[in-house]
Design a protein around this motif. Structure first.
Motif, mmCIF file in Angstrom:
data_model
loop_
_atom_site.group_PDB
_atom_site.id
_atom_site.type_symbol
_atom_site.label_atom_id
_atom_site.label_comp_id
_atom_site.label_asym_id
_atom_site.label_seq_id
_atom_site.Cartn_x
_atom_site.Cartn_y
_atom_site.Cartn_z
ATOM 1 N N VAL A 1 26.256 47.192 25.011
ATOM 2 C CA VAL A 1 26.822 48.534 25.122
ATOM 3 C C VAL A 1 26.050 49.301 26.178
ATOM 4 N N GLN A 2 26.773 49.912 27.104
ATOM 5 C CA GLN A 2 26.122 50.695 28.152
ATOM 6 C C GLN A 2 26.125 52.167 27.756
ATOM 7 N N ALA A 3 25.030 52.856 28.080
ATOM 8 C CA ALA A 3 24.929 54.279 27.777
ATOM 9 C C ALA A 3 25.830 55.059 28.730
ATOM 10 N N PRO A 4 26.405 56.156 28.275
ATOM 11 C CA PRO A 4 27.223 56.982 29.171
ATOM 12 C C PRO A 4 26.386 57.532 30.310
ATOM 13 N N ALA A 5 27.005 57.776 31.470
ATOM 14 C CA ALA A 5 26.281 58.235 32.666
ATOM 15 C C ALA A 5 25.712 59.635 32.475
ATOM 16 N N ALA A 6 26.380 60.512 31.742
ATOM 17 C CA ALA A 6 25.919 61.893 31.573
ATOM 18 C C ALA A 6 24.712 61.970 30.653
ATOM 19 N N ALA A 7 24.623 61.108 29.706
ATOM 20 C CA ALA A 7 23.518 61.155 28.744
ATOM 21 C C ALA A 7 22.443 60.172 29.154
ATOM 22 N N SER A 8 21.589 60.605 30.072
ATOM 23 C CA SER A 8 20.500 59.729 30.493
ATOM 24 C C SER A 8 19.264 60.031 29.642
ATOM 25 N N VAL A 9 18.433 59.050 29.484
ATOM 26 C CA VAL A 9 17.237 59.176 28.663
ATOM 27 C C VAL A 9 16.157 59.841 29.503
ATOM 28 N N PRO A 10 15.567 60.953 29.016
ATOM 29 C CA PRO A 10 14.513 61.613 29.818
ATOM 30 C C PRO A 10 13.257 60.757 29.846
ATOM 31 N N SER A 11 12.596 60.761 30.997
ATOM 32 C CA SER A 11 11.363 59.985 31.126
ATOM 33 C C SER A 11 10.193 60.796 30.591
ATOM 34 N N SER A 12 9.103 60.137 30.316
ATOM 35 C CA SER A 12 7.944 60.828 29.763
ATOM 36 C C SER A 12 7.191 61.605 30.844
ATOM 37 N N ALA A 13 7.296 61.213 32.113
ATOM 38 C CA ALA A 13 6.617 61.920 33.195
ATOM 39 C C ALA A 13 7.454 63.141 33.610
ATOM 40 N N PRO A 14 6.806 64.268 33.902
ATOM 41 C CA PRO A 14 7.580 65.443 34.318
ATOM 42 C C PRO A 14 8.187 65.223 35.697
ATOM 43 N N ALA A 15 9.339 65.782 35.900
ATOM 44 C CA ALA A 15 10.029 65.635 37.182
ATOM 45 C C ALA A 15 9.340 66.488 38.240
ATOM 46 N N ALA A 16 9.328 66.006 39.477
ATOM 47 C CA ALA A 16 8.724 66.753 40.583
ATOM 48 C C ALA A 16 9.592 67.965 40.892
ATOM 49 N N PRO A 17 8.990 69.112 41.197
ATOM 50 C CA PRO A 17 9.802 70.292 41.503
ATOM 51 C C PRO A 17 10.581 70.074 42.795
ATOM 52 N N ALA A 18 11.771 70.619 42.830
ATOM 53 C CA ALA A 18 12.619 70.475 44.012
ATOM 54 C C ALA A 18 12.055 71.321 45.148
ATOM 55 N N ALA A 19 12.267 70.863 46.366
ATOM 56 C CA ALA A 19 11.803 71.602 47.544
ATOM 57 C C ALA A 19 12.641 72.867 47.674
ATOM 58 N N PRO A 20 12.009 73.976 48.055
ATOM 59 C CA PRO A 20 12.780 75.216 48.195
ATOM 60 C C PRO A 20 13.774 75.111 49.346
#
Length: 125
Positions: free
Chosen positions: A91-110
């Protein structure tokens, strides 16, 4: 494989119905007891002794067909492609419901702010 399974089931049902019919046509061992006490010989299509032999042999053939078809169904039912994992592994997970990673995401460039004199950032009209 589904067609073979259906054919064997049809043969098994027909053999079972044949066995039921042949057993109901036969008379038991106690039925000949009345003939010993003067009721006379039993009148049948195959004669006095031929009736039970023909019906018993055809019942044995129908029973053999029934048992062979039962073994065939058991073989077909157990002869399937085995999977090496669980049911939920495919069974494949739906594309919209992705599993969050444990590392924080890098902030986007302004985003760059367009300067009034810069023509590369303007929307063409």
């Amino acid at each position: 494989m589904n067609t073979l399974f259906l054919a064997v089931v049809v043969v098994q049902v027909l053999a079972a119905l044949t066995i039921i019919g042949l057993v109901l046509l036969q008379h038991g061992k106690g039925a000949d007891m009345g003939a010993a006490f003067g009721s006379g010989a039993s009148g049948s299509l195959f004669g006095a002794t031929g009736s039970s032999n023909f019906l018993s042999k055809s019942t044995a053939v129908a029973a053999a067909v029934f048992f062979v078809s039962t073994l065939g169904l058991a073989f077909i039912g157990n002869h399937h492609v085995s999977q090496t994992g669980g049911v939920m592994e495919n069974v494949q997970a739906p594309a919209a419901a992705s599993v969050p990673s444990s590392a924080p995401a890098a902030p986007a460039a302004p985003a760059e702010v367009a300067k009034p004199g810069d023509s590369s950032n303007q929307i063409p009209k």
